[in-house]
Design a protein around this motif. Structure first.
Motif, short mmCIF file in Angstrom:
data_model
loop_
_atom_site.label_atom_id
_atom_site.label_comp_id
_atom_site.label_asym_id
_atom_site.label_seq_id
_atom_site.Cartn_x
_atom_site.Cartn_y
_atom_site.Cartn_z
N GLY A 10 0.83 -1.21 0.00
CA GLY A 10 0.00 0.00 0.00
C GLY A 10 0.85 1.23 0.00
N ALA A 11 0.39 2.26 -0.68
CA ALA A 11 1.18 3.48 -0.81
C ALA A 11 0.89 4.42 0.33
CB ALA A 11 0.86 4.15 -2.15
N SER A 12 1.23 4.00 1.53
CA SER A 12 0.94 4.85 2.68
C SER A 12 2.01 5.90 2.84
CB SER A 12 0.87 4.00 3.95
OG SER A 12 2.07 3.29 4.13
N ALA A 88 8.73 11.01 5.34
CA ALA A 88 9.14 9.79 4.64
C ALA A 88 7.96 9.11 3.96
CB ALA A 88 9.80 8.82 5.61
N VAL A 89 8.14 8.73 2.71
CA VAL A 89 7.11 8.07 1.92
C VAL A 89 7.62 6.71 1.46
CG1 VAL A 89 5.77 8.20 -0.22
CG2 VAL A 89 6.17 10.27 1.11
N ASP A 96 4.66 3.13 -10.02
CA ASP A 96 3.37 3.81 -9.86
C ASP A 96 3.16 4.30 -8.43
OD1 ASP A 96 3.23 1.18 -8.94
OD2 ASP A 96 1.15 0.88 -9.56
N VAL A 97 3.59 3.50 -7.47
CA VAL A 97 3.49 3.91 -6.08
C VAL A 97 4.41 5.10 -5.81
CG1 VAL A 97 3.77 3.18 -3.68
CG2 VAL A 97 2.87 1.58 -5.36
N GLY A 101 3.54 8.85 -4.46
CA GLY A 101 4.24 9.38 -3.30
C GLY A 101 4.90 10.71 -3.59
N ALA A 102 5.49 10.83 -4.77
CA ALA A 102 6.11 12.09 -5.17
C ALA A 102 5.07 13.20 -5.27
CB ALA A 102 6.82 11.92 -6.51
#
Length: 404
Positions: A10-12, A88-89, A96-97, A101-102
């Motif tokens: 997951g892109a948390s 922090a990401v 794609d994640v 995030g960017a």
């Protein structure tokens, strides 16, 4: 280093909680020495790397090394009137994640610079996002040459992108020479079809052939597979003196183990993507004799490196600095040095973004990895590569060379 195969988590968005110096860890993030209070303005340095999954050992080392640099800057009041924070990401090592995030980092007006990504293929997606927002991006690990020099090798795609590590042109060339010097005149190559692995094998192959070596087989794997018996059976009949692998340790370790189990008892060699203790753990006892290259000299070889490692240990981070800790620390300090200029008269962080990009291009200081400065492409001027060999279950440095 470049694209990796990583577990989906997951892109948390992991925001680095910064408390008073001396406080402990909050969530997954360590204290960074933030002293927010009074009228101090806030500027953030983002970190974007795989913080979960197979490559988190490298990603966490990047994160914590940036946190250490920021903590020290805050404690020394490096930028009067400003407090620095880390955000922090987790990019999961996926393009794609990483792009999402960017976008999140770029939408935060307090973010003025970012350290990351680990993977070259992820940076290909994050570069345009940060460039559109005039946010400085410094990678401690991207070795794909096109990121700074474009497809034709002579045009810088994004003025906002820099790196503290050298490229696969240097790494592939060193690896080729290293194997020839070991008396290994024939190799089979295998890569994972990704930006990093494919590029590393390409530059290695060119240099190896030019040095008189012969590539007797060239194969690929799918990084989401775990059974490498088919590729081993294709390579084995060519009787290579070694296998050169382009990719990362989650696949390289099992590949080495399955090579030896399948009767292909020759060294596996790879780049910085396999240079981690996790590789040896995955490859098992038959990894003795395997080889790798990595950017720079061993961190512990210099006084600055020894101090960094001691400070890192004293901060009691849960994960080690790993292969890119020193490069991440230097990347963060390059941004901090630039912020001393760009934030001096700035009303807010966002308005200082372009000035930060300009100032980063002019930094020059002695860092953990050597002199930290950048050429007109955003590449580091330090082009040292070190060759390593697995001996007794550990990576042991064999040779370092400045390949510039």
């Amino acid at each position: 280093m470049a694209q990796r195969s990583v577990m989906t988590v997951g892109a948390s968005l992991l925001v680095a909680s910064l408390a008073l110096a001396g406080c402990g860890t909050r969530g997954e993030n360590e204290d960074t020495g933030s002293t927010t209070g009074g009228d101090a303005k806030v500027a953030k340095i983002g970190v974007i790397a795989p913080l979960s999954g197979d490559l988190s050992a490298l990603g966490k080392g990047i994160q914590h090394s940036v946190e250490l640099a920021v903590k020290q800057a805050n404690e020394s009041k490096a930028i009067e009137g400003w407090t620095l924070e880390v955000e922090a990401v987790d990019d999961e090592g996926k393009a794609d994640v990483g792009k999402n995030g960017a976008t999140k980092l770029a939408s935060d007006d307090e973010v003025v610079g970012v350290v990351g990504n680990l993977n070259s293929s992820v940076s290909q997606q994050t570069q345009p996002v940060f460039a559109a927002a005039n946010i400085t991006q410094i990678s401690p690990a991207n070795t794909g040459p096109s990121l700074t020099r474009g497809a034709d090798g002579n045009a810088r795609p994004y003025k906002t992108f820099f790196r503290t590590c050298t490229t696969d042109i240097a790494q592939g060339g060193f690896a080729a020479k290293f194997l020839i010097e070991q008396g290994i005149k024939t190799v089979a190559t295998i890569h994972d079809k990704k930006t990093y692995g494919q590029g590393l094998v390409q530059y290695f192959t060119e240099a190896y052939k030019a040095a008189g070596g012969t590539v007797v087989a060239a194969e690929t794997i799918n990084p989401d597979e775990s059974n490498y018996a088919p590729v081993v059976s294709k390579v084995a009949p060519s009787k290579p003196g070694a296998v050169y692998y382009g990719g990362e340790y989650p696949q390289a370790g099992p590949l080495s183990k399955q090579m030896k189990a399948g009767g292909l008892n020759v060294p596996l060699m790879g780049g910085d993507g396999i240079f981690d203790p996790k590789y040896i753990e995955l490859a098992g006892s038959t990894s003795n004799g395997d080889l790798a290259t990595s950017v720079g000299e061993p961190t512990e070889n210099s006084d600055a490196g020894k101090k960094f490692l001691a400070d890192y240990e004293a901060a009691k981070y849960a994960e080690p600095a790993a292969a890119y800790g020193g490069y991440s620390y230097d990347a963060a300090n390059a941004i901090i040095e630039a912020l001393k200029v760009s934030l001096k008269d700035a009303d807010d962080a966002k308005s200082a973004r372009q000035a930060t990009v300009d100032a980063v291009g002019k930094v020059s200081f002695d860092g953990v990895t050597g002199k930290v400065s950048f050429d007109e492409f955003g590449d580091t001027l330090v082009k040292v590569i070190t060759g390593y060999k697995v001996e007794g279950g550990k990576w042991v440095s064999v040779k370092s060379e400045n390949v510039s």
